[in-house]
Design a protein around this motif. Sequence first.
Motif: not given
Length: 172
Positions: A60-86
Amino acid sequence: MQTKLTRFSFIAAACLILAGCGFALRGDSSIDAKLQPIYVASDRESQELSSSLKRQFAINDVAVSKRRKEAKLIVIVKLLDEEKRSVALDREARDAEYALFESASIELQSPDGTNLRGPHTLQQRRLIVNDPDNPVGEETESTIVRAEMREQLSIRLARQVEFWSHQLQDQP
């Protein structure tokens, strides 16, 4: 009159075929240039989801920085849970259907670490009909479906960041 009717019939048929085939406009993730580049931070367990989110931003042509210092916004992503249920069992008490669940948390911060939005939790679910006579197929199918789920989750995460970025633009 005949040509108008033919033209209208052709356009109506094309619309019905297009709607029936599953085609849908995906939309793009438009984030204002003043809020770019974005840095995506994640822990080890969330690397696959983080990579998928970065790929969505790149599409989507959104610039992503490899360095935290250069960024104007920080997106923090965490995978919380993987579950399998019968969900359902067959006559021999084996899984006939099972559900896969994945949930992730997303948070938006300024470069100085101030929380701007979130954390917000998103969940992806899939129901799978199982062939109990093919245990190898079940594992392979689960792996493929989980990869698809992460891709869908990353699309939803990118849209959440887009929504928040529009809120930030509207703030004084």
